[in-house]
Design an enzyme around this catalytic site. Structure first.
Site, mmCIF file in Angstrom:
data_model
loop_
_atom_site.group_PDB
_atom_site.id
_atom_site.type_symbol
_atom_site.label_atom_id
_atom_site.label_comp_id
_atom_site.label_asym_id
_atom_site.label_seq_id
_atom_site.Cartn_x
_atom_site.Cartn_y
_atom_site.Cartn_z
ATOM 1 N N VAL A 84 0.560 -1.398 -0.289
ATOM 2 C CA VAL A 84 0.195 0.343 0.160
ATOM 3 C C VAL A 84 0.997 1.614 -0.172
ATOM 4 C CG1 VAL A 84 -1.836 1.447 1.017
ATOM 5 C CG2 VAL A 84 -1.562 -0.963 0.950
ATOM 6 N N ALA A 85 2.129 1.352 0.655
ATOM 7 C CA ALA A 85 2.818 2.448 1.029
ATOM 8 C C ALA A 85 3.615 2.695 -0.483
ATOM 9 C CB ALA A 85 3.552 2.125 1.622
ATOM 10 N N GLU B 194 -1.436 6.355 -4.111
ATOM 11 C CA GLU B 194 -2.608 6.602 -4.698
ATOM 12 C C GLU B 194 -3.607 7.574 -4.984
ATOM 13 O OE1 GLU B 194 -1.387 5.193 -1.554
ATOM 14 O OE2 GLU B 194 -2.177 3.074 -2.033
ATOM 15 N N ASP C 75 2.253 32.784 -38.467
ATOM 16 C CA ASP C 75 2.403 33.644 -39.719
ATOM 17 C C ASP C 75 2.444 34.441 -39.544
ATOM 18 O OD1 ASP C 75 1.449 31.352 -41.122
ATOM 19 O OD2 ASP C 75 -1.110 31.577 -40.906
ATOM 20 N N ASP D 48 -4.098 29.529 -40.354
ATOM 21 C CA ASP D 48 -5.711 29.561 -40.516
ATOM 22 C C ASP D 48 -6.221 28.884 -41.878
ATOM 23 O OD1 ASP D 48 -4.643 31.394 -42.278
ATOM 24 O OD2 ASP D 48 -4.722 32.956 -41.559
ATOM 25 N N ASP E 83 -0.162 13.632 1.740
ATOM 26 C CA ASP E 83 0.421 13.948 1.036
ATOM 27 C C ASP E 83 -0.514 14.696 0.139
ATOM 28 O OD1 ASP E 83 2.218 12.790 2.446
ATOM 29 O OD2 ASP E 83 2.892 11.203 0.526
HETATM 30 P P1 ATP Z 1 0.387 35.277 -43.037
HETATM 31 O O1 ATP Z 1 0.664 33.959 -44.717
HETATM 32 O O2 ATP Z 1 1.634 35.958 -42.542
HETATM 33 O O3 ATP Z 1 -1.154 35.056 -42.845
HETATM 34 P P2 ATP Z 1 -0.442 37.183 -46.313
HETATM 35 O O4 ATP Z 1 -1.669 37.246 -45.392
HETATM 36 O O5 ATP Z 1 -0.247 37.692 -46.687
HETATM 37 O O6 ATP Z 1 0.284 36.602 -44.818
HETATM 38 P P3 ATP Z 1 -2.155 34.872 -47.677
HETATM 39 O O7 ATP Z 1 -3.458 35.282 -46.949
HETATM 40 O O8 ATP Z 1 -2.016 33.464 -47.821
HETATM 41 O O9 ATP Z 1 -0.808 35.596 -46.439
HETATM 42 O O10 ATP Z 1 -1.930 36.255 -48.906
HETATM 43 C C1 ATP Z 1 -1.028 36.045 -50.095
HETATM 44 C C2 ATP Z 1 -1.237 37.194 -50.893
HETATM 45 O O11 ATP Z 1 -1.983 37.258 -51.628
HETATM 46 C C3 ATP Z 1 -0.754 38.018 -50.424
HETATM 47 O O12 ATP Z 1 0.211 38.290 -49.824
HETATM 48 C C4 ATP Z 1 -1.381 39.207 -51.305
HETATM 49 O O13 ATP Z 1 -0.360 39.585 -51.953
HETATM 50 C C5 ATP Z 1 -2.495 38.052 -51.814
HETATM 51 N N1 ATP Z 1 -3.763 38.032 -51.333
HETATM 52 C C6 ATP Z 1 -4.167 38.094 -50.211
HETATM 53 N N2 ATP Z 1 -5.195 38.387 -49.591
HETATM 54 C C7 ATP Z 1 -5.700 39.033 -51.116
HETATM 55 C C8 ATP Z 1 -7.302 38.954 -50.881
HETATM 56 N N3 ATP Z 1 -8.479 38.943 -50.891
HETATM 57 N N4 ATP Z 1 -7.350 39.218 -52.760
HETATM 58 C C9 ATP Z 1 -6.081 38.680 -53.781
HETATM 59 N N5 ATP Z 1 -5.279 38.554 -53.295
HETATM 60 C C10 ATP Z 1 -4.986 39.211 -51.872
#
Ligand code: ATP
Length: 940
Positions: A299-300, A304, A346, A671, A770
């Site tokens: 037990v010791a 537990e 990012d 993302d 304990d």
């Molecule tokens: P991170 O990866 O740091 O989030 P980010 O937002 O630049 O950076 P993405 O969202 O992949 O990365 O965008 C890549 C590139 O695409 C941007 O640098 C920009 O040139 C272009 N981009 C971003 N948003 C748009 C959009 N809504 N319409 C058209 N081109 C875009």
């Protein structure tokens, strides 16, 4: 309206579906309709049929090997007692404790399941719908049949729906059909009634994921009426897999139980061996006494209380992390976060604020500075060459065309709510809407003049997007001049990364004429782009193309060619102020920060330098270069590169793998939908709570509720605190167990009659005296140096870094002190003049062991600082636990019924003081050790 339980919506035309469900494709449902339908259909939730039943949680508590062993001990001890006509108190008490432990474990686990369910709600997806003519985001559970639901890449579909419009829409339906490959969906078709689920291309289903494209749909079924609901509840859940430490604790329990069994055998068999006249024999008369000793030792040996304390500590850790905006999705992350050596982050939104404000625009020959703050559409345009304010856009025709493109080639919405300008959608696009609105160009008006007929959606790989609009009755002077002799009916507007967009242009608009784009012009535009990017601005390029007919879908590669260049728009996305400090913290803590972004290398570098992630001469690796490297070559470079620019999501996966092959423990943020593989591969995958797609969240171990880099560092700090505290109380508990075992074993060896501690007393020590201080140690705040030391490997053994030797050393000291006391007390209580019960020495041993642990608890709060150097108020729980436990121990000695139950004896004040005196030595010893280590370190 029928609820159509047969869900044969795939046979119904779009108009008829809208009519059947009394909805409107542009305005959606009214609030009145929504509340009626919520009443009628209930919330859009699956009933939880999965998960463990309360019974199975309860039964699971007793499958723990340590509890099984305790039950074995109870049965044997009960049998021995009954045989000698004694009341089987120990057996009953052990069973009571086993059941109590089971109930506590059950309560704890059901509470943990509830807490996890609450976490699940926190990370539950939002759905974009149109209601009352307005686009808004609502919780998935509030979706009702008839709702107009908007979808884009990365969204997890919240309800079953019929498509109204779909552009390039690809959906992964593996959750429902098992088919791993995404399915391309179409709106404009009607299908035969017998089409199988996988063939219903005009429907989308709850629980499946949009991999690509965009769509508008009308919700047909919600909750348990959906296909997913019908095949019964595959629920997204917060996973509760055991942490590495919990797994190792399980292994430790096995080792301890086997060790205990071996001890029982050795003590019983070894103790019975007798030597008589040179012959070895068995003296069975001692069997019972030896069995009792060995049962007490078994037990010791077993801690537990340990597993309960570990569970509570991890749960408290998740709670503290949520308070700091880090939502844990997989429990192991709590403890392994502290081991992170590299954070790959990012840029946009994590290191920066993701509040974009357009600063400069370059169109034709004009270079314009834009004033204003936030998303408010108020700001002055200044011609930078002439240093004059621009009041009349007619003098700047290219600028006007560019601004129209900003408003039309855009999926965001600019909103004015409660005196504040906000956006719904991508901040980059929000900034463009605000820019256009500053010049009186509004998306809603422009979208009516140029109705959208098709699109090539944005993706992080393509880094651009296009929309195709009708040009109804628009003259040649629409702002988008055509080539000589062209009779266009459609306009394609494209925006994206400037280099990639410019590459696809052969023409440029100057004034109101289309001209060939010369090499010199290209160079000037790129120089302008670099100039903007190197001051940390995010730059987008714009172009257009005119068509006589709508370009076919899926033809983006060929259609986005031979375009007419419109201009550049650059925006400021200021770094988050708290990130600089967090980066310094990482450096002190031996954590390397790496920026991985889709943005331009110069923008990335400027921001990285500003934040202290990169220094002046540091190399930036861009996606294209990375593409040309083999994995082995990449592995050789990853250690030197702190900034990756213009990368695509699949590059992220390669970067994580390269870092991991160098033995790094990597946290990676993401993302987008295509970030999921990298998030899964990373040791800690981190999704964005605000901007992250549902798919990325599901692939992650942790979600940043505020998308902020500094939160990752805060979570890593909490992870370190949790791990340090867990190690601290394991040390504390196991050290004392070793002391107990040695003391019990010493008694028969020293020829003292009987077992000093009964199983019941040992359980009392392990669980109460304990257990309670151990719980208090679990909430010990961070030591000052927690982020000033390098990370520890998550693969190290529990006994690493001196912990094993500490436990053995302290266990032996414990035993020496108690045995010395035991030897004295035995002599004292068996002395001729002693008037009390001669067995009182046992209670003195029991009390000394308990009290010595109190001193241990106080001293173990810090490995380096003396107790007098620590602020007692930083963890008053330890002091509270020590006072309460000491009081309880005294009750066991001085309250007669408890005394009878626990088999203790009354101690005189003198005897009690002796116990206090010996146990104080434990505290003094540990404090001396700290002093010794300090002097030893100093003298080296
Ligand atoms: P991170 O990866 O740091 O989030 P980010 O937002 O630049 O950076 P993405 O969202 O992949 O990365 O965008 C890549 C590139 O695409 C941007 O640098 C920009 O040139 C272009 N981009 C971003 N948003 C748009 C959009 N809504 N319409 C058209 N081109 C875009």
């Amino acid at each position: 309206m029928s609820s159509n339980p047969l869900s044969s919506w795939h046979t119904v035309a779009i108009d008829k579906t809208l009519k059947e469900l009394s909805s409107n494709k542009d305005a959606g449902l009214s609030s009145q309709q929504v509340s009626e339908r919520l009443q009628q259909y209930g919330p859009n939730e699956l009933e939880e049929t999965g998960g463990r039943s309360p019974w199975s949680i309860f039964i699971d508590q007793f499958t723990n090997i340590m509890l099984l062993m305790l039950m074995g001990v109870a049965i044997i001890s009960g049998f021995l007692d009954l045989k000698s006509n004694t009341f089987p108190k120990d057996a009953i008490a052990i069973f009571a404790i086993v059941i109590l432990n089971g109930i506590l474990g059950y309560l704890q686990e059901s509470k943990a399941e509830k807490a996890l369910a609450a976490l699940k709600n926190l990370s539950s997806p939002l759905v974009r719908v149109v209601r009352d003519g307005k686009t808004s985001e609502i919780a998935a559970k509030d979706v009702v049949p008839g709702d107009i639901m908007l979808l884009e890449a990365g969204v997890k579909i919240a309800a079953d729906a019929r498509l109204i419009e779909a552009s390039n829409l690809q959906v992964r339906e593996s959750a429902l059909t098992g088919e791993a490959l995404p399915v391309t969906k179409q709106a404009e078709i009607e299908l035969a009634a017998d089409a199988s689920l996988g063939d219903r291309l005009n429907l989308i289903f709850q629980g499946t994921e949009v991999v690509q494209g965009r769509a508008k749909s009308i919700v047909t079924n919600t909750g348990m009426q959906t296909e997913l609901g019908k095949i019964a509840a595959m629920i997204q859940s917060v996973e509760t897999e055991p942490t590495p430490l919990q797994k190792r604790m399980g292994q430790l329990a096995n080792v301890l139980v086997s060790g205990a069994m071996i001890l029982v055998l050795i003590v019983v068999i070894g103790g019975m061996i007798s030597f008589q006249n040179g012959n070895i024999g068995f003296d069975t008369s001692r069997f019972e006494e030896l069995l009792k000793v060995s049962l007490s030792m078994a037990v010791a040996v077993v801690p537990e209380g340990l597993s309960a304390v570990v569970t509570v500590t991890l749960a408290l850790g998740t709670k503290r992390m949520v308070k700091r905006n880090a939502l844990i999705r997989k429990l192991p992350a709590v403890e392994t976060l502290g081991s992170v050596t590299t954070i790959c982050s990012d840029k946009t939104g994590t290191l920066t604020q993701n509040k974009m404000v357009v600063q400069r625009v370059h169109a034709g020959n004009s270079d314009v500075r834009i004033g204003g703050e936030g998303y408010a559409p108020i700001g002055i345009f200044t011609d930078r060459q002439k240093s004059t304010q621009i009041n009349n856009l007619e003098e700047y025709p290219e600028l006007e065309s560019l601004l129209i493109a900003c408003a039309v080639c855009n999926d965001a919405f600019l909103q004015h709510e409660q005196q504040e300008w906000t956006i719904l959608g991508d901040p980059t696009e929000g900034a463009l809407l605000s820019l256009a609105a500053k010049a009186g160009i509004y998306k809603d008006i422009q979208s009516q003049l140029l109705p959208r007929t098709a699109e090539f959606p944005f993706s992080s790989e393509r880094k651009r997007m296009s929309v195709i609009c009708e040009l109804p009755g628009r003259s040649h002077n629409s702002g988008f001049p055509a080539h000589e002799g062209q009779q266009p009916n459609h306009l394609m507007l494209t925006k994206g990364s400037p280099e990639l967009t410019l590459e696809r242009c052969n023409w440029i608009i100057i004034g109101d004429r289309v001209q060939p784009l010369t090499q010199e012009m290209r160079d000037r535009i790129l120089a302008e782009n670099n100039d903007m990017a190197s001051s940390g601005l995010r730059v987008l390029g714009f172009a257009y193309k005119l068509w006589e007919t709508v370009p076919p879908s899926d033809s983006e590669e060929t259609s986005e060619q031979d375009m007419i260049w419109l201009g550049l728009v650059s925006m400021l996305d200021a770094p988050r102020p708290e990130v600089r400090e967090a980066v310094v913290k990482c450096r002190d803590a031996g954590i390397r920060v790496v920026m991985i972004t889709g943005d331009h290398q110069l923008t990335a570098k400027a921001i990285a330098q500003d934040l202290g992630i990169a220094s002046l001469g540091d190399r930036v690796l861009i996606g294209q270069e990375l593409e040309n490297l083999s994995q082995e070559e990449l592995k050789q470079q990853v250690d030197q590169v702190s900034v990756y620019a213009r990368v695509s999501p699949e590059h992220k996966l390669r970067i994580v793998q390269a870092l991991q092959s160098l033995g790094k423990f990597v946290a990676m943020t993401g993302d987008g939908v295509n970030d999921a593989p990298a998030l899964k591969q990373a040791d800690i995958g981190i999704a964005m709570g605000i901007t992250g797609t549902d798919v990325s969240k599901e692939a992650s171990d942790m979600v940043l509720l505020d998308d902020n880099f500094a939160t990752i560092v805060a979570a890593a700090e909490e992870g370190r605190v949790v791990y340090t505290n867990i190690r601290r109380f394991i040390k504390y508990i196991l050290g004392s167990n070793i002391g107990e075992v040695l003391t019990i074993a010493a008694a028969p060896l020293m020829g003292l009659g009987g077992v000093p501690l009964t199983p019941l007393q040992i359980l009392w020590m392990n669980l109460v005296t304990d257990g309670v201080p151990a719980l208090a140690l679990a909430v010990e705040p961070a030591e000052p140096n927690v982020m000033k030391r390098p990370p520890f490997s998550p693969r190290e053994s529990i006994f690493a870094r001196g912990m094993g030797s500490y436990m053995i050393r302290i266990g032996i000291i414990f035993a020496i002190l108690t045995i010395a006391m035991m030897s004295w007390a035995y002599g004292y209580t068996h002395g001729a003049t002693y008037q009390g019960d001669p067995n009182t020495w046992k209670t003195m041993v029991f009390t000394t062991l308990c009290l010595a642990q109190m001193g241990h608890a106080i001293a173990i709060r810090s490995n380096t600082q003396l107790t007098i150097e620590l602020n007692p108020f930083t963890n008053i729980f330890v002091w509270g636990a020590v006072i309460v436990t000491t009081f309880l121990q005294l009750m066991l000695i001085y309250v007669p019924p408890l005394r009878a139950f626990f088999g203790t004896h009354y101690l005189s004040l003198f005897e009690l003081m002796v116990c206090f005196g010996f146990s104080a030595l434990m505290f003094i010893w540990i404090e001396m050790e700290k002093l010794f280590i300090r002097f030893y370190k100093r003298s080296r």
